[in-house]
Scaffold this active site. Sequence first.
Site, mmCIF file in Angstrom:
data_model
loop_
_atom_site.group_PDB
_atom_site.id
_atom_site.type_symbol
_atom_site.label_atom_id
_atom_site.label_comp_id
_atom_site.label_asym_id
_atom_site.label_seq_id
_atom_site.Cartn_x
_atom_site.Cartn_y
_atom_site.Cartn_z
ATOM 1 N N GLY A 108 31.513 34.588 28.440
ATOM 2 C CA GLY A 108 31.921 34.613 27.029
ATOM 3 C C GLY A 108 33.334 35.113 26.829
ATOM 4 N N LEU A 109 34.121 35.148 27.921
ATOM 5 C CA LEU A 109 35.465 35.731 27.814
ATOM 6 C C LEU A 109 36.573 34.684 27.963
ATOM 7 C CD1 LEU A 109 34.774 39.003 29.851
ATOM 8 C CD2 LEU A 109 34.708 38.668 27.364
ATOM 9 N N GLY A 110 36.200 33.405 27.859
ATOM 10 C CA GLY A 110 37.219 32.351 27.812
ATOM 11 C C GLY A 110 37.854 32.026 29.149
ATOM 12 N N SER A 111 37.089 32.162 30.221
ATOM 13 C CA SER A 111 37.636 31.919 31.562
ATOM 14 C C SER A 111 38.154 30.480 31.713
ATOM 15 C CB SER A 111 36.539 32.226 32.582
ATOM 16 O OG SER A 111 36.695 31.479 33.735
ATOM 17 N N ASP A 155 38.906 29.027 22.028
ATOM 18 C CA ASP A 155 39.332 29.654 23.291
ATOM 19 C C ASP A 155 40.737 29.206 23.722
ATOM 20 O OD1 ASP A 155 36.743 30.548 23.107
ATOM 21 O OD2 ASP A 155 36.199 30.099 25.168
#
Length: 322
Positions: A108-111, A155
């Site tokens: 959920g951290l936009g990797s 994102d």
Amino acid sequence: MKQKAAASAPGKVILFGEHFVVSGRPAVVTAINLRAKVEVVLENDKTIFRSRQSWSSWSRKGEPVHPTPPKTSSFTPLYMMASKIMEDHGVSSCFRAEIYSDIPGGAGLGSSAAISTALARALSNLFGLNLSTQRLVEYAMVAEKEYHGRPSGIDPHASAYGGTLLYEGPGKFQPLQLGISPEMLVVFTGLKRKTSDMVDQVVKLASENRREFGELSSLYSEVFVRSVEALKSNNLELLGRLMTINHYLLRALGLSNEVVEKCVEDLLRTGVYGAKLTGAGGGGSVVAVGRTNQEAAVFSLLSSYPKAWVVKTSCPGVRDEN
Ligand code: PMV
């Protein structure tokens, strides 16, 4: 054309409005100081993608060399994006891309957006294309659509522009100037999940329960308006309370589970101002904003999770690297 180039882009935390943004409500997203860096080098006859975990390659003609079908590569969306950039600009070249990322995938951290955006910028430099930030977002969306189905675009906007954004849809966003960019706690629950599955789940729920979804969306809109006030006035206590309310709305959409609830509850018990799941839910990460005098309690808690960070917010967007 250069021989090599490199760029990096940040991951992100959605502070307010994940999922609601997919149906057109505004969200708040902030770029964090976890970054993905991509180095690209010209190659003669193969295009190769390599990260710490795996690698894939394609022949000059675009046939997968490793892995060969029927196995598909997790790098395929990146290869498709790179092919589109080259096709649009009449470039025909092979290259090697080395990916170094601080951002766990599926958290959920936009990797994926950070990697796509950094790759687009590195290729722009390698081939001397001078792509604008908005063009980088558009290309990153090519990969995002492959990875996530129907992304809102939040994102790649955060990865490309950085800072804190009020985001409504592709090209519809405003940077938000914060007096202070608060540090936040981000805890990865260790449960990876697919964004597209979680989005499909909410779309289905919304179409089967239109009235209830409409009511939750209206409640969310009130939270959003107050969240902007809280951010502008640096009112972290209010910001935290609103984050927790946003979490309850996401929970009502079926996006939480035992693991996420335990993490939110654990954080709230240490006395943070507020905590919520961030991103698609169903696992992934939890973000919290707290008061500094709770640090000892918070740090002992964080050590019991697979990964946790005290992150800076409103960080710079995509940039060139050496
Ligand atoms: O979990 P992430 O980083 O893929 O965030 C997804 C945010 C959603 O609102 C659930 C989907 C989207 O495209 O906006």
